[in-house]
Design a protein around this motif. Sequence first.
Motif, PDB file in Angstrom:
ATOM      1  N   ASP A 141       0.821  -1.225   0.000  1.00 51.01           N
ATOM      2  CA  ASP A 141       0.000   0.000   0.000  1.00 51.01           C
ATOM      3  C   ASP A 141       0.846   1.263   0.000  1.00 51.01           C
ATOM      4  O   ASP A 141       0.469   2.274   0.613  1.00 51.01           O
ATOM      5  CB  ASP A 141      -0.944   0.018   1.212  1.00 51.01           C
ATOM      6  N   PHE A 142       1.976   1.219  -0.686  1.00 51.70           N
ATOM      7  CA  PHE A 142       2.895   2.354  -0.595  1.00 51.70           C
ATOM      8  C   PHE A 142       2.273   3.643  -1.122  1.00 51.70           C
ATOM      9  O   PHE A 142       2.423   4.705  -0.499  1.00 51.70           O
ATOM     10  CB  PHE A 142       4.189   2.062  -1.348  1.00 51.70           C
ATOM     11  N   GLN A 143       1.569   3.573  -2.237  1.00 54.72           N
ATOM     12  CA  GLN A 143       0.973   4.788  -2.780  1.00 54.72           C
ATOM     13  C   GLN A 143      -0.067   5.352  -1.830  1.00 54.72           C
ATOM     14  O   GLN A 143      -0.187   6.573  -1.669  1.00 54.72           O
ATOM     15  CB  GLN A 143       0.337   4.510  -4.145  1.00 54.72           C
ATOM     16  N   ARG A 144      -0.797   4.479  -1.159  1.00 57.51           N
ATOM     17  CA  ARG A 144      -1.761   4.946  -0.169  1.00 57.51           C
ATOM     18  C   ARG A 144      -1.043   5.589   1.012  1.00 57.51           C
ATOM     19  O   ARG A 144      -1.516   6.596   1.551  1.00 57.51           O
ATOM     20  CB  ARG A 144      -2.635   3.789   0.307  1.00 57.51           C
ATOM     21  N   LEU A 145       0.075   5.022   1.410  1.00 57.17           N
ATOM     22  CA  LEU A 145       0.853   5.627   2.488  1.00 57.17           C
ATOM     23  C   LEU A 145       1.310   7.034   2.096  1.00 57.17           C
ATOM     24  O   LEU A 145       1.242   7.966   2.898  1.00 57.17           O
ATOM     25  CB  LEU A 145       2.069   4.761   2.821  1.00 57.17           C
ATOM     26  N   ILE A 146       1.772   7.169   0.873  1.00 53.64           N
ATOM     27  CA  ILE A 146       2.220   8.469   0.378  1.00 53.64           C
ATOM     28  C   ILE A 146       1.069   9.472   0.405  1.00 53.64           C
ATOM     29  O   ILE A 146       1.236  10.638   0.785  1.00 53.64           O
ATOM     30  CB  ILE A 146       2.790   8.348  -1.050  1.00 53.64           C
ATOM     31  N   ASN A 147      -0.133   9.012   0.020  1.00 47.59           N
ATOM     32  CA  ASN A 147      -1.280   9.914  -0.077  1.00 47.59           C
ATOM     33  C   ASN A 147      -1.887  10.244   1.283  1.00 47.59           C
ATOM     34  O   ASN A 147      -2.334  11.372   1.513  1.00 47.59           O
ATOM     35  CB  ASN A 147      -2.356   9.299  -0.974  1.00 47.59           C
TER      36      ASN A 147
ATOM     37  N   ALA B 151       3.369   9.953  12.375  1.00 48.60           N
ATOM     38  CA  ALA B 151       3.383   9.272  11.077  1.00 48.60           C
ATOM     39  C   ALA B 151       3.321   7.758  11.257  1.00 48.60           C
ATOM     40  O   ALA B 151       2.621   7.057  10.510  1.00 48.60           O
ATOM     41  CB  ALA B 151       4.636   9.659  10.301  1.00 48.60           C
ATOM     42  N   ALA B 152       4.039   7.238  12.239  1.00 45.05           N
ATOM     43  CA  ALA B 152       4.029   5.795  12.494  1.00 45.05           C
ATOM     44  C   ALA B 152       2.632   5.318  12.864  1.00 45.05           C
ATOM     45  O   ALA B 152       2.196   4.235  12.435  1.00 45.05           O
ATOM     46  CB  ALA B 152       5.016   5.460  13.601  1.00 45.05           C
ATOM     47  N   GLN B 153       1.895   6.104  13.638  1.00 48.27           N
ATOM     48  CA  GLN B 153       0.529   5.738  13.991  1.00 48.27           C
ATOM     49  C   GLN B 153      -0.353   5.684  12.752  1.00 48.27           C
ATOM     50  O   GLN B 153      -1.219   4.795  12.631  1.00 48.27           O
ATOM     51  CB  GLN B 153      -0.031   6.740  14.999  1.00 48.27           C
ATOM     52  N   GLU B 154      -0.148   6.633  11.844  1.00 46.76           N
ATOM     53  CA  GLU B 154      -0.939   6.648  10.613  1.00 46.76           C
ATOM     54  C   GLU B 154      -0.626   5.435   9.743  1.00 46.76           C
ATOM     55  O   GLU B 154      -1.518   4.853   9.130  1.00 46.76           O
ATOM     56  CB  GLU B 154      -0.690   7.949   9.842  1.00 46.76           C
ATOM     57  N   VAL B 155       0.644   5.066   9.674  1.00 42.94           N
ATOM     58  CA  VAL B 155       1.023   3.889   8.894  1.00 42.94           C
ATOM     59  C   VAL B 155       0.369   2.642   9.489  1.00 42.94           C
ATOM     60  O   VAL B 155      -0.136   1.768   8.764  1.00 42.94           O
ATOM     61  CB  VAL B 155       2.555   3.732   8.849  1.00 42.94           C
TER      62      VAL B 155
ATOM     63  N   ARG C  14      11.797   6.750   3.311  1.00 45.92           N
ATOM     64  CA  ARG C  14      11.156   6.776   1.997  1.00 45.92           C
ATOM     65  C   ARG C  14       9.883   7.607   2.001  1.00 45.92           C
ATOM     66  O   ARG C  14       9.532   8.248   1.010  1.00 45.92           O
ATOM     67  CB  ARG C  14      10.831   5.345   1.544  1.00 45.92           C
ATOM     68  N   LEU C  15       9.177   7.604   3.115  1.00 42.70           N
ATOM     69  CA  LEU C  15       7.938   8.368   3.195  1.00 42.70           C
ATOM     70  C   LEU C  15       8.199   9.872   3.292  1.00 42.70           C
ATOM     71  O   LEU C  15       7.479  10.671   2.705  1.00 42.70           O
ATOM     72  CB  LEU C  15       7.113   7.910   4.401  1.00 42.70           C
ATOM     73  N   PHE C  16       9.233  10.264   4.047  1.00 43.39           N
ATOM     74  CA  PHE C  16       9.406  11.675   4.349  1.00 43.39           C
ATOM     75  C   PHE C  16      10.786  12.221   4.047  1.00 43.39           C
ATOM     76  O   PHE C  16      11.078  13.380   4.329  1.00 43.39           O
ATOM     77  CB  PHE C  16       9.059  11.930   5.817  1.00 43.39           C
TER      78      PHE C  16
END
Length: 236
Positions: A49-55, A73-77, A153-155
């Motif tokens: 779900d990488f694209q969803r994580l980015i969005n 951010a970790a909680q959101e992931v 990679r996310l941020f």
Amino acid sequence: VRDLLDAETEVGLPAIQELAAASQSRALQDLRLLRESLQRQGVSFQIADFQRLINDVQPGDLTNPPWQRAHAAAQEVRKVWGLGEKPISNRNLAELFGVQQDVLERDQGAGSVAHAPYSASSWHRENRERVLLLHRRAVTSRRFALCRLLGDRLFGPNDSPLSAATDAGTSRQKFQRAFAQGLLCPFNALMDFIGKAAPSDDDIEEAAAHFLVSPRLVYTTLVNRHVLPREILFEG
């Protein structure tokens, strides 16, 4: 310096800056070793779900300290991945990163490079090739490094094809460490498991085993949240 800047087109200036901060006079040598190790011994990976994580996962208020933004951010992931507050098993973590479980559990398995200076990933957005290597031996350290690289990679800078989990004290590395800490061992879940305001050493050992992290990570989490005094990190 000239040779490092010549590598900018391949790895990106942000990666060079991070390696310079961590490796100093060995920066060019370590950069070459990382690139060679990724090419020869790196293992392909694919984040679920990488694209969803980015969005969906936002970096938060940039005026806040890196650790606060990283924990949020970790909680959101965890929400995107449907993990709740439960520990992440090696099997589950491997599945989320699209690698074999041996990558986490065997220090000589695929993607393992003990002589590499750092754990790292190579990410070429044009051809979607994503390669990973881990240089730590302990399973808990390998899990931690893997999650650090996800946080980067996310941020991290979008124009940086190379990510490295170094020992530098830069804000980027602080974000990585806090993100991995929050992803693997959420504070609220940790306190619920411990079940007391003043945990003992045995409590911390049990919590580390439960969340599959090192006792040091648990101590650091509790110190950063003012549950334990900072001096405890320097005892013994």
